[in-house]
Design a protein around this motif. Structure first.
Motif, PDB file in Angstrom:
ATOM      1  N   GLY A 113      -6.379   4.112   4.744  1.00 12.78           N
ATOM      2  CA  GLY A 113      -6.306   4.335   3.303  1.00 12.78           C
ATOM      3  C   GLY A 113      -4.990   3.881   2.708  1.00 12.78           C
ATOM      4  N   ALA A 114      -3.898   4.200   3.405  1.00 13.96           N
ATOM      5  CA  ALA A 114      -2.584   3.807   2.900  1.00 13.96           C
ATOM      6  C   ALA A 114      -2.417   2.290   2.918  1.00 13.96           C
ATOM      7  N   ALA A 115      -2.780   1.658   4.031  1.00 15.51           N
ATOM      8  CA  ALA A 115      -2.615   0.208   4.141  1.00 15.51           C
ATOM      9  C   ALA A 115      -3.501  -0.530   3.150  1.00 15.51           C
TER      10      ALA A 115
ATOM     11  N   ALA B 103      -2.538   8.983  -0.400  1.00 13.90           N
ATOM     12  CA  ALA B 103      -1.667   9.836  -1.208  1.00 13.90           C
ATOM     13  C   ALA B 103      -0.316  10.068  -0.546  1.00 13.90           C
ATOM     14  N   ALA B 104      -0.268   9.995   0.785  1.00 14.38           N
ATOM     15  CA  ALA B 104       0.989  10.258   1.480  1.00 14.38           C
ATOM     16  C   ALA B 104       1.993   9.121   1.309  1.00 14.38           C
ATOM     17  N   PHE B 105       1.505   7.893   1.156  1.00 13.49           N
ATOM     18  CA  PHE B 105       2.412   6.742   1.097  1.00 13.49           C
ATOM     19  C   PHE B 105       2.517   6.122  -0.288  1.00 13.49           C
ATOM     20  N   ALA B 106       1.503   6.261  -1.118  1.00 16.92           N
ATOM     21  CA  ALA B 106       1.533   5.650  -2.441  1.00 16.92           C
ATOM     22  C   ALA B 106       2.444   6.434  -3.376  1.00 16.92           C
TER      23      ALA B 106
ATOM     24  N   GLY C 277     -11.510  -6.511  -2.572  1.00 18.74           N
ATOM     25  CA  GLY C 277     -11.339  -5.199  -1.955  1.00 18.74           C
ATOM     26  C   GLY C 277     -12.072  -5.071  -0.630  1.00 18.74           C
ATOM     27  N   VAL C 278     -13.264  -5.654  -0.553  1.00 20.38           N
ATOM     28  CA  VAL C 278     -14.043  -5.609   0.689  1.00 20.38           C
ATOM     29  C   VAL C 278     -13.342  -6.386   1.793  1.00 20.38           C
ATOM     30  N   ILE C 279     -12.830  -7.573   1.465  1.00 18.73           N
ATOM     31  CA  ILE C 279     -12.161  -8.406   2.476  1.00 18.73           C
ATOM     32  C   ILE C 279     -10.934  -7.690   3.044  1.00 18.73           C
ATOM     33  N   ILE C 280     -10.128  -7.109   2.154  1.00 23.05           N
ATOM     34  CA  ILE C 280      -8.947  -6.393   2.625  1.00 23.05           C
ATOM     35  C   ILE C 280      -9.350  -5.216   3.502  1.00 23.05           C
ATOM     36  N   SER C 281     -10.394  -4.499   3.099  1.00 24.56           N
ATOM     37  CA  SER C 281     -10.854  -3.358   3.886  1.00 24.56           C
ATOM     38  C   SER C 281     -11.340  -3.790   5.270  1.00 24.56           C
ATOM     39  N   ILE C 282     -12.045  -4.916   5.329  1.00 20.56           N
ATOM     40  CA  ILE C 282     -12.536  -5.401   6.628  1.00 20.56           C
ATOM     41  C   ILE C 282     -11.373  -5.760   7.546  1.00 20.56           C
TER      42      ILE C 282
ATOM     43  N   LEU D 139      -2.308   0.420  -0.702  1.00 23.36           N
ATOM     44  CA  LEU D 139      -1.026  -0.189  -1.064  1.00 23.36           C
ATOM     45  C   LEU D 139      -1.106  -1.709  -1.066  1.00 23.36           C
ATOM     46  N   GLY D 140      -1.902  -2.265  -0.153  1.00 25.48           N
ATOM     47  CA  GLY D 140      -2.064  -3.715  -0.137  1.00 25.48           C
ATOM     48  C   GLY D 140      -2.715  -4.227  -1.409  1.00 25.48           C
ATOM     49  N   VAL D 141      -3.713  -3.498  -1.882  1.00 28.53           N
ATOM     50  CA  VAL D 141      -4.396  -3.904  -3.115  1.00 28.53           C
ATOM     51  C   VAL D 141      -3.482  -3.738  -4.318  1.00 28.53           C
ATOM     52  N   ILE D 142      -2.808  -2.602  -4.416  1.00 28.54           N
ATOM     53  CA  ILE D 142      -2.009  -2.318  -5.610  1.00 28.54           C
ATOM     54  C   ILE D 142      -0.759  -3.194  -5.672  1.00 28.54           C
ATOM     55  N   ARG D 143      -0.009  -3.252  -4.575  1.00 30.61           N
ATOM     56  CA  ARG D 143       1.266  -3.976  -4.604  1.00 30.61           C
ATOM     57  C   ARG D 143       1.097  -5.489  -4.658  1.00 30.61           C
TER      58      ARG D 143
END
Length: 244
Positions: free
Chosen positions: A67-69, A169-172, A46-51, A72-76
């Motif tokens: 937040g959306a990117a 919340a807008a994109f998920a 999660g940290v790597i994706i956030s960075i 969604l990247g983590v979940i999908r």
């Protein structure tokens, strides 16, 4: 073997012959093998994706969509891929080593002599256990990854909690989590099938078991990534995406 496992699963449930004790035992075994590595991988993932996403968003001036990117990247993709790698590396190798050791000790041959199907007795419970635990692990990874990304963005990157949550919340949508769970269920079934097949067909003593375990991990990873591409493309084609 896949067809036989499906047949034994259906007939076992209908006739009340399903090996529930073996299923529970294997589910607990899979949990013990995979939970700790999953948690240890989910947080830095999660940290790597956030960075990476935060840095790119700042360069293009799209910090309001972090937040959306990130979510969604983590979940999908992130959560199912982490689950796939851990299932293949930890669970698949353990199942293959267990069945391979039983095979070279001729325990499998003894079951067949007694008229007991190894697929019904050993394979089917392991498939269901791996599938169920894989789905549960996906939820854990998704939650840990999104929460870690949120905390890192707010505490380390100067983001605002409201903007992060609003864009997410807008994109998920619920279909994103359903996609991740479906992927994890498929990955669990595939890993268990490959591990059981390689374990039951191990030959050549301890070296043969080691070779079967190595082949299980490599084949499972390649197969899982290929299936991930196919499932993702089907999802993108059939499920309309929210535009915010």
């Amino acid at each position: 073997m896949s067809a036989s496992a499906l047949r034994y699963l259906v007939s076992g449930i209908v006739r009340g012959e399903f090996q529930y004790k073996e299923f529970i035992s294997q589910a607990w075994f899979v949990v013990g093998v995979a939970v700790v590595p999953t948690l240890l991988v989910a947080v830095p993932f999660g940290v790597i994706i956030s960075i990476q996403i935060g840095s790119l968003a700042q360069q293009v001036g799209a910090t309001s969509f972090i937040g959306a990117a990130n979510g969604l990247g983590v979940i999908r993709q992130g959560a199912p891929i982490v689950v796939a790698l851990l299932l293949a590396g930890a669970v698949g190798s353990a199942i293959c080593a267990d069945l391979g050791a039983r095979t070279i000790r001729e325990e499998i041959d003894a079951l067949e002599v007694l008229g007991i199907s190894p697929i019904q007795r050993l394979v089917v419970p392991r498939i269901l256990a791996t599938m169920l635990v894989g789905m549960l692990l996906c939820g854990v990874v998704a939650f840990a990854g999104v929460l870690t990304g949120f905390l890192f963005n707010v505490l380390a990157q100067g983001g605002t909690p409201g903007s992060y949550i609003a864009s997410f919340a807008a994109f998920a949508q619920p279909a994103d989590l359903v996609l991740a769970e479906v992927k994890s269920a498929i990955f669990g079934v595939l890993v268990a099938l490959v591990a059981c097949y390689k374990g039951l067909n191990a030959k050549g003593g301890p070296k043969g078991v080691a070779d079967a375990v190595n082949a299980t991990v490599v084949l499972s990873v390649v197969l899982l990534f290929a299936v991930n591409v196919v499932v993702t493309q089907i999802y993108s084609a059939l499920v309309p995406q929210r535009l915010g």
